[in-house]
Design an enzyme around this catalytic site. Structure first.
Site, PDB file in Angstrom:
ATOM      1  N   HIS A  20      -2.494   0.368   7.899  1.00  0.00           N
ATOM      2  CA  HIS A  20      -1.127   0.108   8.347  1.00  0.00           C
ATOM      3  C   HIS A  20      -1.052   0.186   9.865  1.00  0.00           C
ATOM      4  CE1 HIS A  20       0.581   1.430   4.210  1.00  0.00           C
ATOM      5  NE2 HIS A  20       0.328   0.147   4.243  1.00  0.00           N
ATOM      6  N   GLY A  56       0.824  -1.198   0.000  1.00  0.00           N
ATOM      7  CA  GLY A  56       0.000   0.000   0.000  1.00  0.00           C
ATOM      8  C   GLY A  56       0.856   1.244   0.000  1.00  0.00           C
ATOM      9  N   CYS A  57       0.296   2.343   0.458  1.00  0.00           N
ATOM     10  CA  CYS A  57       0.987   3.633   0.473  1.00  0.00           C
ATOM     11  C   CYS A  57       2.366   3.492   1.129  1.00  0.00           C
ATOM     12  CB  CYS A  57       0.146   4.660   1.230  1.00  0.00           C
ATOM     13  SG  CYS A  57       0.936   6.261   1.383  1.00  0.00           S
ATOM     14  N   PHE A  58       3.404   3.821   0.388  1.00  0.00           N
ATOM     15  CA  PHE A  58       4.752   3.545   0.869  1.00  0.00           C
ATOM     16  C   PHE A  58       5.193   4.389   2.050  1.00  0.00           C
ATOM     17  CE2 PHE A  58       6.515   5.707  -3.297  1.00  0.00           C
ATOM     18  CZ  PHE A  58       6.016   6.944  -2.929  1.00  0.00           C
ATOM     19  N   TRP A  59       4.535   5.506   2.313  1.00  0.00           N
ATOM     20  CA  TRP A  59       4.918   6.326   3.468  1.00  0.00           C
ATOM     21  C   TRP A  59       4.767   5.557   4.769  1.00  0.00           C
ATOM     22  CZ3 TRP A  59       1.212  10.758   1.716  1.00  0.00           C
ATOM     23  CH2 TRP A  59       1.769  11.437   0.638  1.00  0.00           C
TER      24      TRP A  59
END
Length: 184
Positions: free
Chosen positions: A166, A15-18
């Site tokens: 996350h 998912g969103c890499f941050w």
């Protein structure tokens, strides 16, 4: 990203890499993590930009590439953490983030990593996610670092967007199903 002698590389998409980068740095900062970079992998465009990847048309996943010391943390441990920190049962999405760039994937760098990824995924699918894992296990191809402002994004922007999927799930340790039932 340079790799010190004896170090190894692991590449995952969740998912969103941050948020993925932030969680790995928190978990492994003093336990084998040498470096971590966010970027793009698994697509067919050359030198993709964030905007192009977010369009869903390049085939790339937002991913994390870590360099780690295998004397301090194993590839297996990094993958077990991967399966605990995101939802690997939703194809091309994590929470409100939808598109192929948010898929769950393990990009292996060696035949040994491929075997470990398949073994861990099989156990995780049977024991934790009850047959629902959709994570891809594919060879690592060309890696492209994301733009500089994406690196350490949540450290630089503590109130920045973090995908609600996350978080660290509390699963029991994986059982080794290669042992006889009486030893489990």
């Amino acid at each position: 990203m340079s790799i010190p002698e004896g170090a190894q590389k692991a590449t995952v998409a969740a998912g969103c890499f941050w948020g993925v980068e932030h969680m790995y740095r928190k978990q492994f900062a003093n336990n084998g993590l040498i470096d971590a970079r966010v970027g793009y992998i698994g697509g067919d465009a050359t030198n993709p930009s964030y905007r192009a990847v977010c369009s869903g048309r390049t085939g790339h996943a937002e991913a994390l590439q870590v360099v780690y010391d295998p004397e301090k943390v194993s590839y297996r441990t990094l993958l077990e953490f991967f399966y605990k920190m995101h939802d690997p049962t939703t194809p091309n999405s994590q929470g409100p983030d939808v598109g192929p760039q948010y898929r769950s994937a393990i990009f292996f760098h060696t035949p040994e990593q491929e075997q470990i990824a398949k073994d861990v995924t099989d156990k995780v699918n049977k024991q934790w996610w009850k047959g629902k894992v959709v994570t891809e296990i594919v060879p690592a191809g060309q890696w492209w670092d994301a733009e500089a402002y994406h690196q350490l994004y949540l450290d630089k922007n503590p109130m920045g967007y973090e995908c609600p999927s996350h978080f660290l799930r509390k699963f029991p340790p994986l059982q080794d199903d290669s042992r006889p039932e009486s030893q489990l």
